[in-house]
Enzyme design. Structure first.
Site, PDB file in Angstrom:
ATOM      1  N   VAL A  91       1.008  -1.273   0.043  1.00 22.49           N
ATOM      2  CA  VAL A  91      -0.024  -0.085  -0.172  1.00 22.49           C
ATOM      3  C   VAL A  91       0.835   1.072  -0.031  1.00 22.49           C
ATOM      4  O   VAL A  91       0.599   2.130  -0.708  1.00 22.49           O
ATOM      5  CB  VAL A  91      -0.911   0.124   1.076  1.00 22.49           C
ATOM      6  CG1 VAL A  91      -1.746   1.226   1.431  1.00 22.49           C
ATOM      7  CG2 VAL A  91      -1.844  -1.157   0.973  1.00 22.49           C
ATOM      8  N   TYR A  92       1.796   1.137   0.609  1.00 22.17           N
ATOM      9  CA  TYR A  92       3.013   2.324   0.629  1.00 22.17           C
ATOM     10  C   TYR A  92       3.554   2.363  -0.676  1.00 22.17           C
ATOM     11  O   TYR A  92       3.599   3.556  -1.275  1.00 22.17           O
ATOM     12  CB  TYR A  92       3.837   2.298   1.714  1.00 22.17           C
ATOM     13  CG  TYR A  92       5.119   3.159   1.714  1.00 22.17           C
ATOM     14  CD1 TYR A  92       4.902   4.511   2.460  1.00 22.17           C
ATOM     15  CD2 TYR A  92       6.126   3.213   1.071  1.00 22.17           C
ATOM     16  CE1 TYR A  92       5.796   5.249   2.580  1.00 22.17           C
ATOM     17  CE2 TYR A  92       7.211   3.962   1.173  1.00 22.17           C
ATOM     18  CZ  TYR A  92       6.898   5.314   1.914  1.00 22.17           C
ATOM     19  OH  TYR A  92       7.870   6.217   2.090  1.00 22.17           O
TER      20      TYR A  92
END
Length: 282
Positions: free
Chosen positions: A180-181
């Protein structure tokens, strides 16, 4: 092959009683104080890249507006300077709008925005709570876009300015267990390129700073220490120097260290080889 850890601090909420009125605020009914110095708004200025960048620009003679959620740590960053503190929670629904309005009230203009606030999360995507997915995407991507949207009209109207966005090499190549980062930083990179095209002819530039791992508290806050042997973490001061040079030279992109352009090039030219290397070293 790649890693993250480039963001500045996103601190615990500041005490509302100490963050409601920024230091150096103009009295009610008065206009913003006039300054002949260029004005920079730096977010994530409590520590890490943001704090180092703030100190570098203060040394270069800029008038600084510093934002973060921890007023005490902002005061430490601002020590010895004339910086104005603007504590703000960019995760709040109107956080970006309120910060931009406060900054323009304080200085009357913003010549430079350095968007350095961000958070991370490490672990298998299958175990990542939905609330953490939302937190990472909102602060690392959505809040940044909203802040840029609030600041840009004044820059365009003045015919000049620069937006500096702090990305990550994770957004260029993707890092396992930081999905997600990586997605948020990839989105930021694409946004930078698209916005740069839209702003052609306005006098406003957009710079993407792409660091590898940086020696900050980022890894402790995300819940997992940095464990890779390569690349080695660099210092926040080195990233701040790169931001200074990029602004001074009106660069579109800058990688810290510069060799981090290599993984993205390998991926673009030989994706099969890149994935084999990533599977082995990533």
């Amino acid at each position: 092959m790649t890693t993250t850890g480039s963001d500045s601090t996103y601190d615990p909420p500041a005490d509302p009683a100490t963050s409601a009125v920024p230091a150096g605020a103009a009295a009610p009914g008065q206009g913003p104080p006039r300054t002949d110095r260029r004005v920079a708004l730096v977010t994530g200025a409590s520590s890490g890249i943001g704090a180092a960048t703030a100190r570098r620009f203060a040394a270069g003679g800029w008038h600084l507006l510093l934002s973060g959620r921890d007023r005490r740590r902002l005061e430490e960053t601002a020590s010895g300077t004339s910086a104005v503190l603007l504590p703000a929670d960019l995760a709040a629904p109107d956080g970006a709008k309120m910060l931009a309005e406060a900054a323009l009230r304080q200085a009357g203009r913003i010549d430079l925005l350095v968007a350095g606030a961000g958070i991370g999360w490490a672990g298998p995507f299958l175990t990542m709570p939905h609330t953490d997915i939302d937190r990472v995407l909102f602060l690392d991507l959505n809040a940044t876009l909203h802040l840029v949207r609030e600041v840009l009209p004044a820059m365009v109207a003045s015919g000049g300015g620069r937006v500096v966005l702090v990305g990550s090499v994770a957004g260029s190549v993707g890092v396992r267990e930081e999905a997600v980062y990586s997605a948020a930083k990839a989105g930021l990179a694409a946004f930078t390129e698209a916005l740069r095209q839209e702003l052609r002819g306005t006098g406003v530039g957009v710079t993407l700073v792409v660091p590898g791992p940086v020696e900050t508290g980022f890894f402790a806050r995300r819940g997992r220490p940095y464990h890779r042997s390569r690349p080695r973490p660099t210092s926040p001061g080195r990233v701040a120097a790169a931001v200074w040079e990029a602004v001074d030279e009106a660069r579109d992109d800058t990688y810290v260290p510069s060799w981090l352009t290599l993984p993205a090039r390998v991926r673009a030219l030989t994706p099969g080889l890149y994935r084999k290397l990533l599977n082995r070293f990533g």
